[in-house]
Design an enzyme around this catalytic site. Structure first.
Site, PDB file in Angstrom:
ATOM      1  N   ASP A 206      64.262  58.987 -23.596  1.00  0.00           N
ATOM      2  CA  ASP A 206      63.669  60.171 -22.974  1.00  0.00           C
ATOM      3  C   ASP A 206      62.348  60.568 -23.638  1.00  0.00           C
ATOM      4  O   ASP A 206      61.399  60.945 -22.953  1.00  0.00           O
ATOM      5  CB  ASP A 206      64.658  61.337 -23.010  1.00  0.00           C
TER       6      ASP A 206
ATOM      7  N   CYS B 267      61.293  47.675 -28.948  1.00  0.00           N
ATOM      8  CA  CYS B 267      60.278  46.880 -28.246  1.00  0.00           C
ATOM      9  C   CYS B 267      60.197  45.490 -28.887  1.00  0.00           C
ATOM     10  O   CYS B 267      59.965  45.380 -30.096  1.00  0.00           O
ATOM     11  CB  CYS B 267      58.920  47.581 -28.313  1.00  0.00           C
TER      12      CYS B 267
ATOM     13  N   ASP C 236      59.651  64.986 -19.651  1.00  0.00           N
ATOM     14  CA  ASP C 236      60.561  64.103 -18.929  1.00  0.00           C
ATOM     15  C   ASP C 236      61.758  64.947 -18.508  1.00  0.00           C
ATOM     16  O   ASP C 236      62.491  65.464 -19.357  1.00  0.00           O
ATOM     17  CB  ASP C 236      61.015  62.942 -19.821  1.00  0.00           C
TER      18      ASP C 236
ATOM     19  N   GLU D 119      56.764  64.829 -14.133  1.00  0.00           N
ATOM     20  CA  GLU D 119      56.969  63.907 -13.007  1.00  0.00           C
ATOM     21  C   GLU D 119      57.048  64.687 -11.697  1.00  0.00           C
ATOM     22  O   GLU D 119      57.485  65.826 -11.669  1.00  0.00           O
ATOM     23  CB  GLU D 119      58.278  63.140 -13.208  1.00  0.00           C
TER      24      GLU D 119
END
Length: 367
Positions: free
Chosen positions: A351, A341, A184, A268
């Site tokens: 990250d 979550c 990331d 990415e």
């Protein structure tokens, strides 16, 4: 495999004059053949091949301008081929129309081809033989074995000279591993791995910012084109060169470590051109140099038999729970660095969670 080895060279005054002549002649030939291409297309609606452009140079330009014969012929040919490549790219890839070169361009270089041992690297004596220059003193800090294909001579804005020797050589691959990693890319940290490791962002520009500001303020008060003007301009160029070299050195160490330890690398595919349009982040994004890091990872992975994968730009890696797949839209807010979550109760570092999702997405692409 083709590899380029870059060395610093120390030409004497006579050699510097010859290099400057070659830069000027390459610039002149590039502009003349581009004008020739442009005129042919506007008048006759036809495209002229690079061979025709080269013949035009040999038959017309060299007759009209005798001084073109004083420089290396391969340098002129390569300048024409570069012009043709830029011209063809304009039509095929809808890139920008080739621009005419200017005398005061900062980037000065020319390329010459190997033939009949006209390019020789003498590691024992620390010299490089180049066409029209003969033997040039050089700092040969790395040895290589293989067939030399070409050499590119360049001059930096700081006044330093370099030669980049292209060699056809063998590359010994790094030992293969079974490890896979997701990356990331960030601003606070250069990159964060799916294993939880964070590579520091050195913020190179910030370290030299005060010095740059001081030099540029002094430069603004110098009389234009005076000796002090050029002296201060060179000092600024040296400072920028130091920033570039420091940044590249760090990125090479990071990319080598990542490629050495992992067989599959996923990151990415960021649209950096669009991201730097945000004026609040443009400086930080430019300084962190994501493009250079991914470029190094790509070619080092190819050299060493690794798989390097880029996932789609708009994949919501920061919003998805890497454990259960729940999407938390609240993490669009960049100030949210950690979250729990609500489905599985897992606590996430923003990250590291994104890096795990990047890896999972890349592995699905492979499958």
């Amino acid at each position: 495999m083709l590899k380029a080895y870059k060395f610093r060279i120390y030409p004497n005054m006579e050699q510097k004059v010859q290099i400057a002549k070659t830069f000027g002649c390459c610039c002149f030939v590039y502009n003349q053949t581009l004008a020739y291409q442009k005129e042919a297309y506007e008048k006759e609606k036809k495209s002229v091949s690079k061979t025709d452009c080269n013949n035009y140079c040999n038959r017309e330009l060299k007759k009209a301008y005798k001084w073109l014969k004083e420089v290396d012929k391969f340098a002129l040919t390569n300048a024409i081929y570069n012009m043709d490549a830029a011209y063809q790219k304009f039509f095929k890839e809808h890139a920008g129309y080739p621009k005419f070169k200017r005398k005061r361009d900062n980037h000065k270089s020319y390329t010459t081809n190997y033939t009949n041992e006209n390019i020789v690297v003498d590691f024992e004596k620390g010299r490089v033989k180049l066409p029209k220059l003969k033997m040039v003193k050089a700092k040969l800090h790395r040895k290589f074995e293989g067939q030399i294909k070409s050499a590119t001579i360049s001059q930096m804005p700081s006044g330093k000279y370099y030669v980049s020797v292209l060699v056809e050589t063998e590359h010994k691959e790094l030992p293969h591993t079974s490890y896979k990693i997701g990356l990331d890319l960030g601003v606070k940290d250069l990159c964060i791995t799916s294993d939880g490791e964070k590579y520091e962002n050195p913020k190179t520009i910030r370290r030299y910012e005060k010095k740059l500001v001081k030099l540029q303020r002094q430069f603004a008060h110098k009389e234009k084109w005076s000796k002090n003007y050029y002296k201060k301009k060179r000092q600024i160029a040296l400072c920028y060169e130091k920033i570039t070299n420091t940044r590249k050195d760090y990125l090479h160490k990071v990319s080598h470590g990542i490629v050495s330890e992992n067989q599959v690398i996923v990151s990415e595919d960021l649209q950096i051109k669009n991201m730097v349009k945000n004026h609040h982040l443009a400086k930080a994004i430019s300084d962190v140099a994501w493009y250079e890091l991914t470029r190094q990872l790509e070619y080092k992975a190819m050299w060493n038999g690794r798989q390097y994968i880029k996932i789609e730009t708009f994949y919501a890696s920061s919003q998805i729970c890497s454990d259960c797949g729940y999407q938390n839209v609240n993490t669009k807010d960049l100030s949210v660095r950690e979250w729990i979550c609500p489905i599985c109760g897992e606590k996430h570092d923003r990250d590291i969670n994104a890096a795990k999702n990047v890896l999972a997405k890349g592995l699905r692409q492979i499958a």
